[in-house]
Design an enzyme around this catalytic site. Structure first.
Site, PDB file in Angstrom:
ATOM      1  N   PRO A   1     104.688  21.947   4.562  1.00  0.00           N
ATOM      2  CA  PRO A   1     105.276  22.670   5.701  1.00  0.00           C
ATOM      3  C   PRO A   1     104.224  23.027   6.746  1.00  0.00           C
ATOM      4  O   PRO A   1     103.154  23.559   6.409  1.00  0.00           O
ATOM      5  CB  PRO A   1     105.869  23.923   5.059  1.00  0.00           C
ATOM      6  CG  PRO A   1     106.167  23.505   3.659  1.00  0.00           C
ATOM      7  CD  PRO A   1     105.083  22.540   3.279  1.00  0.00           C
ATOM      8  N   CYS A   2     104.519  22.726   7.993  1.00  0.00           N
ATOM      9  CA  CYS A   2     103.499  22.845   9.040  1.00  0.00           C
ATOM     10  C   CYS A   2     103.532  24.182   9.770  1.00  0.00           C
ATOM     11  O   CYS A   2     102.602  24.506  10.502  1.00  0.00           O
ATOM     12  CB  CYS A   2     103.668  21.708  10.052  1.00  0.00           C
ATOM     13  SG  CYS A   2     105.252  21.751  10.947  1.00  0.00           S
ATOM     14  N   GLN A   3     104.605  24.986   9.589  1.00  0.00           N
ATOM     15  CA  GLN A   3     104.711  26.202  10.399  1.00  0.00           C
ATOM     16  C   GLN A   3     103.558  27.163  10.189  1.00  0.00           C
ATOM     17  O   GLN A   3     103.173  27.892  11.098  1.00  0.00           O
ATOM     18  CB  GLN A   3     106.043  26.914  10.106  1.00  0.00           C
ATOM     19  CG  GLN A   3     107.261  26.127  10.528  1.00  0.00           C
ATOM     20  CD  GLN A   3     107.804  25.257   9.409  1.00  0.00           C
ATOM     21  OE1 GLN A   3     107.055  24.821   8.539  1.00  0.00           O
ATOM     22  NE2 GLN A   3     109.105  25.008   9.435  1.00  0.00           N
TER      23      GLN A   3
END
EC number: 2.1.1.37
Length: 470
Positions: free
Chosen positions: A151-153
């Site tokens: 997940p990049c957030q």
């Protein structure tokens, strides 16, 4: 029991493999009677299972595969698989994607619809390395490639930059720890550009400068990535990375992603081999355009713009945005945002016919990130989204339309996935070659591991080290 149907008919109705359907029968999830070596499945039970949540139910299951058809292919395990955009490119390069690990229920349903024989697992925190090996039906076979886009957030410049102090960041570390235990020959990590600059521990800006201690290594730009690279180096992996624009690999979209390639043999991998160039340099064809991508599409399923935005779109032509409106109308259209900083290029944005699309977002009709058709007064359709991310037209997407946009918008384009898969396949076959030294992979500076390391070391001179450099 009501009307009985065969295993094959039940599998076709559920859009899963016969092997998976038999498992549902054995578990008594489906109502069925065992008759010799086969099953008679209750048709009503099949219909209820298929529609009880309005869609196919994607449960964890092991891999079902034809040994004869898979024996010559290197094995890949996919994590944070999403709608399998990256995986499709890796498959095309010659890999057997034996397992997909994905938590989102709509993505899981999409995986089940399109790859029912691939092992499907959920939350990465819930499985040990031995359980993953068992689910993938690996036996004594080694893992040739482990790939994932955590997940990049937690690392995005648009977020709070919490890095590993965020649950999504912890999923990144869970992925790294699994890789270290599984010991794949190659590990590929895909992420956003923000990973290059995100600190491991964020210190508020009002606590920096004169009167405050120097930043520690963990608090410096890039501290999170340095921590990951240190873990992998300690495990014996050599890591190379760069920021790649997918347009340079044949994607009709300017989408930039960090790709880290980690080699268990300790030999640094070369950069990816480009197939296209913006101006046609290095003897390569020019970037693909929106027009090329959507040619021949006749069906369009799409969201709608509200009338208050359509009144402005009627004044805009292909390739224009709010800046092409009369000055008085610009302020009316943007409201308070008109006075804010930044380029605001996503407001009232029509795509160009003869350029690649900009980076697709998870919703094409949000006010600040509009993705409008070059001529028609509508957002891009889901069919256009699929073409721009290079999903086959036949690829099925589960869930309501907004969830379909989200799945495709979050994906890695298939051409970039193919470039990754081809490089790894060439490395396995001892046939890998390096791209031209002067090829410009992205518009940003200090994005390759060579430049990034030099910049990080410059910071270290004024930091109190808490971690060793990789």
């Amino acid at each position: 029991m009501g009307t009985p149907i065969s295993i094959d008919d039940a599998a076709a109705a559920l859009q899963v493999s016969p092997q998976y359907t038999r498992r549902l029968c054995r578990q008594k999830t489906l109502k069925a009677d065992r008759i010799g070596n086969t099953w008679a499945v209750d048709a009503e039970s099949v219909a209820h299972y298929k529609t009880r949540a309005g869609h196919a139910v994607a449960e964890d299951h092991p891999a079902y595969f034809d040994t004869a058809g898979s024996v010559d292919k290197p094995v890949a395990l996919s994590f944070f698989s999403g709608a399998m955009g990256l995986d499709q490119g890796i498959e095309k390069a010659g890999f057997d994607i034996r397992l997909a690990c994905e938590f989102d229920k709509y993505c899981r349903e999409t995986i089940l619809l399109n790859r029912p024989n691939t092992a499907l697992l959920g939350d990465i925190h819930a499985y040990s390395a031995s359980q993953i090996v068992e689910a993938a039906q690996l036996g004594t076979a080694s893992v040739d490639l482990m790939v994932g886009g955590p997940p990049c957030q937690a690392f995005s410049t648009a977020g709070k930059r919490k890095a590993f102090n965020d649950d999504r960041g912890n999923a990144f570390l869970a992925f790294i720890n699994l890789a270290i235990e599984l010991q794949p020959r190659y590990l590929v990590i895909e992420n956003v550009r923000g990973l290059l600059s995100c600190p491991m521990d964020h210190r508020p800006h009002n606590q920096r400068g004169p009167g405050f201690p120097d930043l520690s290594l963990d608090e410096m730009k890039g501290g999170a990535l340095n921590f990951v690279l240190c873990l992998l180096k300690k495990a014996g992996y050599a890591c190379t990375f760069n920021l790649y624009n997918a347009a340079n690999f044949g994607t009709p979209q300017t989408r930039e992603r960090v790709i880290i390639i980690c080699s268990r043999d300790g030999n640094p991998a070369p950069f990816l081999q480009p197939t296209h160039a913006q101006e046609g340099t290095h003897g390569l064809p020019r970037w693909k355009t929106f027009r090329e991508a959507v040619a021949g599409l006749k069906t369009h399923t799409h969201l709608h713009f509200p009338e208050k935005r359509l009144k402005y779109y009627r004044h805009l032509q292909a390739g224009q945005n709010w800046r092409a409106l009369p000055t008085a109308m610009q302020q009316e259209a943007l409201g308070k945002s008109f006075f804010s900083g930044g380029g605001k290029t996503g407001f009232l944005r029509r795509l160009s016919w003869d350029k690649p699309a900009p980076t697709l977002v998870t919703h094409p009709a949000m006010p600040a990130t509009d993705l409008a058709h070059p001529e028609e007064n509508r957002p891009l359709s889901i069919e256009e989204y699929k073409r721009l991310q290079e999903f086959p037209d036949s690829w099925q997407l589960a869930g309501p339309l907004v969830q379909q946009y989200k799945q495709v918008g979050n994906a890695v384009p298939a051409s970039l996935g193919y470039a990754v898969g081809k490089l790894i396949k060439d490395l396995l076959d001892n046939q890998a070659t390096a791209p031209p030294d002067d090829f410009k992979f992205s518009r940003y500076r200090e994005t390759s591991h060579y430049e990034w390391r030099q910049a990080f070391e410059r910071q270290q001179k004024v930091a109190q080290p808490t971690l060793s450099l990789f």
